[in-house]
Scaffold this motif. Structure first.
Motif, short mmCIF file in Angstrom:
data_model
loop_
_atom_site.label_atom_id
_atom_site.label_comp_id
_atom_site.label_asym_id
_atom_site.label_seq_id
_atom_site.Cartn_x
_atom_site.Cartn_y
_atom_site.Cartn_z
N VAL A 1 43.79 44.57 46.61
CA VAL A 1 43.61 43.48 45.65
C VAL A 1 44.96 42.97 45.15
N ALA A 2 45.94 43.88 44.99
CA ALA A 2 47.28 43.45 44.57
C ALA A 2 47.90 42.56 45.64
N ARG A 3 47.71 42.93 46.90
CA ARG A 3 48.26 42.12 47.99
C ARG A 3 47.57 40.75 48.03
N TYR A 4 46.25 40.77 47.79
CA TYR A 4 45.50 39.51 47.76
C TYR A 4 46.04 38.60 46.64
N LEU A 5 46.24 39.20 45.46
CA LEU A 5 46.74 38.43 44.31
C LEU A 5 48.12 37.86 44.60
N ALA A 6 48.99 38.67 45.23
CA ALA A 6 50.35 38.21 45.55
C ALA A 6 50.31 37.06 46.55
N ARG A 7 49.36 37.11 47.49
CA ARG A 7 49.32 36.13 48.57
C ARG A 7 48.60 34.85 48.15
N ARG A 8 47.48 35.00 47.42
CA ARG A 8 46.63 33.83 47.16
C ARG A 8 46.61 33.41 45.70
N GLY A 9 47.12 34.27 44.82
CA GLY A 9 47.02 33.97 43.39
C GLY A 9 45.66 34.37 42.87
N PRO A 10 45.47 34.28 41.54
CA PRO A 10 44.18 34.65 40.96
C PRO A 10 43.09 33.66 41.40
N GLY A 11 41.84 34.12 41.33
CA GLY A 11 40.73 33.23 41.68
C GLY A 11 39.58 34.00 42.30
N LEU A 12 38.64 33.24 42.85
CA LEU A 12 37.45 33.82 43.46
C LEU A 12 37.84 34.75 44.61
N HIS A 13 37.26 35.93 44.67
CA HIS A 13 37.63 36.94 45.65
C HIS A 13 36.50 37.28 46.62
N HIS A 14 35.31 37.57 46.10
CA HIS A 14 34.17 37.87 46.97
C HIS A 14 32.88 37.68 46.19
N PHE A 15 31.75 37.70 46.89
CA PHE A 15 30.49 37.85 46.17
C PHE A 15 29.60 38.82 46.91
N CYS A 16 28.59 39.29 46.20
CA CYS A 16 27.78 40.41 46.68
C CYS A 16 26.30 40.07 46.60
N LEU A 17 25.64 40.15 47.74
CA LEU A 17 24.19 39.91 47.81
C LEU A 17 23.45 41.23 47.91
N GLU A 18 22.32 41.30 47.23
CA GLU A 18 21.44 42.47 47.32
C GLU A 18 20.36 42.22 48.35
N VAL A 19 20.15 43.20 49.22
CA VAL A 19 19.08 43.09 50.22
C VAL A 19 18.18 44.33 50.09
N PRO A 20 16.92 44.21 50.53
CA PRO A 20 16.00 45.34 50.35
C PRO A 20 16.34 46.53 51.24
N ASP A 21 16.78 46.27 52.49
CA ASP A 21 17.01 47.35 53.46
C ASP A 21 18.34 47.08 54.16
N LEU A 22 19.38 47.78 53.75
CA LEU A 22 20.73 47.47 54.25
C LEU A 22 20.88 47.81 55.73
N ASP A 23 20.31 48.94 56.16
CA ASP A 23 20.45 49.31 57.58
C ASP A 23 19.82 48.25 58.48
N ASN A 24 18.63 47.79 58.12
CA ASN A 24 17.98 46.72 58.89
C ASN A 24 18.85 45.46 58.93
N MET A 25 19.40 45.11 57.76
CA MET A 25 20.24 43.91 57.69
C MET A 25 21.48 44.05 58.57
N LEU A 26 22.14 45.20 58.52
CA LEU A 26 23.36 45.39 59.32
C LEU A 26 23.02 45.34 60.81
N GLN A 27 21.88 45.92 61.18
CA GLN A 27 21.45 45.87 62.58
C GLN A 27 21.23 44.43 63.01
N ALA A 28 20.53 43.66 62.16
CA ALA A 28 20.25 42.25 62.50
C ALA A 28 21.55 41.46 62.61
#
Lengths: 134, 134
Positions: free
Chosen positions: A67-94
């Motif tokens: 994250v420090a490297r990201y901040l140094a390279r891109r400056g502050p701001g939006l970094h990621h977002f996170c979605l919730e899914v019911p079954d992660l193994d199924n999702m990763l397989q798909a």
């Protein structure tokens, strides 16, 4: 609860107190718990309530963290977002079956939470985190 | 409905069809309406349902648009997010009183929707849009 929902949206900041001054002080968002120091990742994080999801403010505390490297390279701001899914193994397989590039080919786990990251190269430049709904 | 909620989260993409292939095809998000061409801003946009909020995919269609310049400079990825507030004029007054830098000092209106942008310099590097709840 829809099949896929937004768990959180994360912003990298250079100073967590200044950031809280804006997001809570001026704008009026409410804290969700106290600031957590995740020493293994070299970050301090604060969560704010945002309806059914949360805004995560991340400040690097070690110069060699990702994250420090990201901040140094891109400056502050939006970094990621996170979605919730019911079954992660199924999702990763798909996703693998669709040729999507994953940072974690299989789910990881921390504090009982199963998660994985999709590579920005496959997700419109977005660092996309996936949580399995608890 | 909480006082402040997330209306949408926006991602700039270089190819809307490719992006829809990932977000809808592989991941399984559902479209919220059809693609809209906003010729005045030089963009095509598609909205996807994300629980109570939405994911907005934005593809520039004119080289001289602000979004095209953003894409050329930063590449595809997270662009802005938008919070809904009950009373936009009150919020903008409170932000001005707190010394927050606004892109729109007073609310603007399009298609009956009142909105304004907070400058990233005051919002942890985030381009923050504010909507008045309808």
């Amino acid at each position: 609860m829809p099949d896929i929902s937004l768990n959180h949206l994360a912003v990298v900041v250079d100073n967590l107190n200044d950031a809280l001054g804006f997001w809570c002080g001026a704008l009026g968002l409410e804290r969700a718990g106290t600031t957590q120091s995740i020493t293994g990742e070299g970050v301090d994080v604060a969560f704010l309530n945002l309806g059914d999801s949360r805004l995560e403010l991340i400040q690097p505390t070690a110069d060699d963290s990702g994250v420090a490297r990201y901040l140094a390279r891109r400056g502050p701001g939006l970094h990621h977002f996170c979605l919730e899914v019911p079954d992660l193994d199924n999702m990763l397989q798909a996703l693998r079956d669709s040729g999507v590039e994953l940072i974690n080919e299989v789910a990881r786990e921390r504090d009982g939470r199963r998660y994985a990251f999709v590579h920005p190269a496959s997700a419109s430049g977005v660092l996309l985190e996936l949580y399995e709904r608890m």
